[in-house]
Structure formats: structure tokens, C-alpha cells
Design a protein around this motif. Structure first.
Motif, PDB file in Angstrom:
ATOM      1  N   PRO A   1      -6.059  -1.753   7.342  1.00  0.00           N
ATOM      2  CA  PRO A   1      -6.946  -0.692   7.838  1.00  0.00           C
ATOM      3  C   PRO A   1      -8.348  -0.865   7.245  1.00  0.00           C
ATOM      4  N   ILE A   2      -9.323  -0.278   7.917  1.00  0.00           N
ATOM      5  CA  ILE A   2     -10.703  -0.370   7.450  1.00  0.00           C
ATOM      6  C   ILE A   2     -10.866   0.381   6.131  1.00  0.00           C
ATOM      7  N   ASP A   3     -10.232   1.531   6.037  1.00  0.00           N
ATOM      8  CA  ASP A   3     -10.329   2.330   4.812  1.00  0.00           C
ATOM      9  C   ASP A   3      -9.146   1.982   3.908  1.00  0.00           C
ATOM     10  N   MET A   4      -9.351   1.060   3.002  1.00  0.00           N
ATOM     11  CA  MET A   4      -8.283   0.686   2.067  1.00  0.00           C
ATOM     12  C   MET A   4      -8.224   1.718   0.948  1.00  0.00           C
ATOM     13  N   SER A   5      -7.051   2.194   0.669  1.00  0.00           N
ATOM     14  CA  SER A   5      -6.914   3.151  -0.431  1.00  0.00           C
ATOM     15  C   SER A   5      -6.978   2.396  -1.754  1.00  0.00           C
ATOM     16  N   ALA A   6      -7.059   3.130  -2.831  1.00  0.00           N
ATOM     17  CA  ALA A   6      -7.170   2.509  -4.151  1.00  0.00           C
ATOM     18  C   ALA A   6      -5.811   2.072  -4.685  1.00  0.00           C
ATOM     19  N   ASP A   7      -4.758   2.306  -3.926  1.00  0.00           N
ATOM     20  CA  ASP A   7      -3.418   1.919  -4.372  1.00  0.00           C
ATOM     21  C   ASP A   7      -3.341   0.396  -4.514  1.00  0.00           C
ATOM     22  N   MET A   8      -2.859  -0.069  -5.650  1.00  0.00           N
ATOM     23  CA  MET A   8      -2.801  -1.511  -5.917  1.00  0.00           C
ATOM     24  C   MET A   8      -1.863  -2.243  -4.951  1.00  0.00           C
ATOM     25  N   ASP A   9      -0.784  -1.597  -4.522  1.00  0.00           N
ATOM     26  CA  ASP A   9       0.122  -2.240  -3.568  1.00  0.00           C
ATOM     27  C   ASP A   9      -0.596  -2.560  -2.258  1.00  0.00           C
ATOM     28  N   CYS A  10      -1.496  -1.676  -1.836  1.00  0.00           N
ATOM     29  CA  CYS A  10      -2.239  -1.912  -0.596  1.00  0.00           C
ATOM     30  C   CYS A  10      -3.183  -3.098  -0.751  1.00  0.00           C
ATOM     31  N   LEU A  11      -3.791  -3.221  -1.911  1.00  0.00           N
ATOM     32  CA  LEU A  11      -4.738  -4.302  -2.152  1.00  0.00           C
ATOM     33  C   LEU A  11      -4.041  -5.642  -2.378  1.00  0.00           C
TER      34      LEU A  11
ATOM     35  N   SER B   1       6.302  -1.832  -5.145  1.00  0.00           N
ATOM     36  CA  SER B   1       7.384  -1.414  -4.250  1.00  0.00           C
ATOM     37  C   SER B   1       8.420  -2.522  -4.115  1.00  0.00           C
ATOM     38  N   CYS B   2       7.982  -3.790  -4.122  1.00  0.00           N
ATOM     39  CA  CYS B   2       8.903  -4.920  -4.047  1.00  0.00           C
ATOM     40  C   CYS B   2       9.740  -4.981  -5.315  1.00  0.00           C
ATOM     41  N   LYS B   3       9.088  -4.831  -6.458  1.00  0.00           N
ATOM     42  CA  LYS B   3       9.801  -4.880  -7.736  1.00  0.00           C
ATOM     43  C   LYS B   3      10.798  -3.742  -7.855  1.00  0.00           C
ATOM     44  N   ALA B   4      10.424  -2.556  -7.384  1.00  0.00           N
ATOM     45  CA  ALA B   4      11.325  -1.403  -7.432  1.00  0.00           C
ATOM     46  C   ALA B   4      12.535  -1.638  -6.538  1.00  0.00           C
ATOM     47  N   GLY B   5      12.313  -2.210  -5.363  1.00  0.00           N
ATOM     48  CA  GLY B   5      13.427  -2.502  -4.460  1.00  0.00           C
ATOM     49  C   GLY B   5      14.361  -3.540  -5.038  1.00  0.00           C
ATOM     50  N   LEU B   6      13.813  -4.568  -5.665  1.00  0.00           N
ATOM     51  CA  LEU B   6      14.632  -5.600  -6.302  1.00  0.00           C
ATOM     52  C   LEU B   6      15.458  -5.006  -7.431  1.00  0.00           C
ATOM     53  N   LEU B   7      14.839  -4.166  -8.229  1.00  0.00           N
ATOM     54  CA  LEU B   7      15.544  -3.518  -9.325  1.00  0.00           C
ATOM     55  C   LEU B   7      16.681  -2.636  -8.813  1.00  0.00           C
ATOM     56  N   ALA B   8      16.443  -1.899  -7.743  1.00  0.00           N
ATOM     57  CA  ALA B   8      17.495  -1.054  -7.164  1.00  0.00           C
ATOM     58  C   ALA B   8      18.659  -1.904  -6.670  1.00  0.00           C
TER      59      ALA B   8
ATOM     60  N   PRO C   1       6.235  -9.695  12.336  1.00  0.00           N
ATOM     61  CA  PRO C   1       6.902  -9.334  11.078  1.00  0.00           C
ATOM     62  C   PRO C   1       6.190  -9.781   9.799  1.00  0.00           C
ATOM     63  N   THR C   2       5.386 -10.830   9.860  1.00  0.00           N
ATOM     64  CA  THR C   2       4.723 -11.274   8.632  1.00  0.00           C
ATOM     65  C   THR C   2       3.197 -11.251   8.743  1.00  0.00           C
ATOM     66  N   TYR C   3       2.684 -10.674   9.800  1.00  0.00           N
ATOM     67  CA  TYR C   3       1.231 -10.573   9.926  1.00  0.00           C
ATOM     68  C   TYR C   3       0.872  -9.140  10.259  1.00  0.00           C
ATOM     69  N   TRP C   4       0.077  -8.542   9.406  1.00  0.00           N
ATOM     70  CA  TRP C   4      -0.332  -7.156   9.555  1.00  0.00           C
ATOM     71  C   TRP C   4      -1.850  -7.083   9.423  1.00  0.00           C
ATOM     72  N   ILE C   5      -2.461  -6.187  10.157  1.00  0.00           N
ATOM     73  CA  ILE C   5      -3.905  -5.991  10.081  1.00  0.00           C
ATOM     74  C   ILE C   5      -4.166  -4.828   9.132  1.00  0.00           C
TER      75      ILE C   5
ATOM     76  N   CYS D   1       9.264  -6.217   0.120  1.00  0.00           N
ATOM     77  CA  CYS D   1       8.452  -7.380  -0.239  1.00  0.00           C
ATOM     78  C   CYS D   1       7.820  -8.039   0.971  1.00  0.00           C
ATOM     79  N   CYS D   2       8.435  -7.921   2.118  1.00  0.00           N
ATOM     80  CA  CYS D   2       7.979  -8.649   3.308  1.00  0.00           C
ATOM     81  C   CYS D   2       7.140  -7.789   4.248  1.00  0.00           C
ATOM     82  N   LYS D   3       6.963  -6.519   3.897  1.00  0.00           N
ATOM     83  CA  LYS D   3       6.115  -5.619   4.688  1.00  0.00           C
ATOM     84  C   LYS D   3       5.169  -4.912   3.739  1.00  0.00           C
ATOM     85  N   PRO D   4       3.984  -4.617   4.189  1.00  0.00           N
ATOM     86  CA  PRO D   4       3.092  -3.833   3.317  1.00  0.00           C
ATOM     87  C   PRO D   4       3.639  -2.408   3.179  1.00  0.00           C
ATOM     88  N   PRO D   5       3.310  -1.739   2.088  1.00  0.00           N
ATOM     89  CA  PRO D   5       3.775  -0.364   1.918  1.00  0.00           C
ATOM     90  C   PRO D   5       3.350   0.519   3.086  1.00  0.00           C
ATOM     91  N   THR D   6       4.232   1.397   3.513  1.00  0.00           N
ATOM     92  CA  THR D   6       4.000   2.276   4.654  1.00  0.00           C
ATOM     93  C   THR D   6       2.770   3.155   4.459  1.00  0.00           C
TER      94      THR D   6
END
Length: 105
Positions: free
Chosen positions: A25-35, A50-57, A19-23, A5-10
Motif C-alpha cells: 500500500p502507499i501508506d506503509m504503517s510503522a509496523d516492522m512486519d509490514c516493512l 508473525s512468521c516466527k510466532a507461527g513457527l513457534l506455535a 500467492p508470492t507477489y503482493w503490491i 511466512c509466505c504472505k504479508p501480515p493482513t
């Protein structure tokens, strides 16, 4: 696979600044987690799959521990109940024998 939840998907390829500020990429994929990633402290990636899946686990592991504890507590209570019933029955039996013995002495 996400990072939580605290990091964008790899897989999104964000560049780490702190730790809480990430730049992003110029080419954003269509993945909803990235957006959905936001550097806002109140948002981050809490709505990401990915956050919801981790919480569920984590919840599954916590509930498994709770289930094991409750099962052991139930077994312990059953054992205490059986011991109590046996002790009560023995006390009643001793009382009957004492009355029986007193009648013939």
C-alpha cells in the motif's frame, strides 16, 4: 495478527497479485512486519515476527505430540518390564518347587 511466512501480515493492507507477489500500500504503517515483506522468493516474510510466532506455535504442537508419544512408550516399557519380572520370578519359583518335589518322591 500475522498471516505467516509466505504472505504479508493482513493488517498491512497489501494487494494480492499472486500467492508470492503482493503490491504494498502507499501508506506503509510503522509496523516492522509490514516493512520487512519482500516479493523475493528467498525472503518473503521469513524474518517477520508473525512468521516466527507461527513457527513457534507449530513447534509447540509438534513437541506436545512427541511428549505424549514418549510418555505412552515409557508406560508401555514399564508394563513390559513388570510382566518380565513377574514371569522370571514365577519361573524361579516353579524351579524351586520342582526341586523340592523331586527330593521327596
Amino acid at each position: 495478527m500475522g498471516s505467516g511466512c509466505c504472505k504479508p501480515p493482513t493488517k498491512c493492507g497489501f494487494t494480492f497479485v499472486n500467492p508470492t507477489y503482493w503490491i504494498s500500500p502507499i501508506d506503509m504503517s510503522a509496523d516492522m512486519d509490514c516493512l520487512q515483506w519482500s516479493n523475493d522468493q528467498n525472503t518473503l516474510c521469513y524474518s517477520c515476527d508473525s512468521c516466527k510466532a507461527g513457527l513457534l506455535a507449530n513447534l509447540k504442537v509438534d513437541w506436545l505430540k512427541a511428549d505424549i508419544f514418549l510418555l505412552l512408550a515409557l508406560i508401555g516399557l514399564i508394563i513390559v518390564y513388570i510382566i518380565g519380572c513377574c514371569a522370571f520370578r514365577n519361573a524361579k519359583t516353579e524351579d524351586i518347587f520342582r526341586k523340592y518335589k523331586q527330593g521327596y518322591t
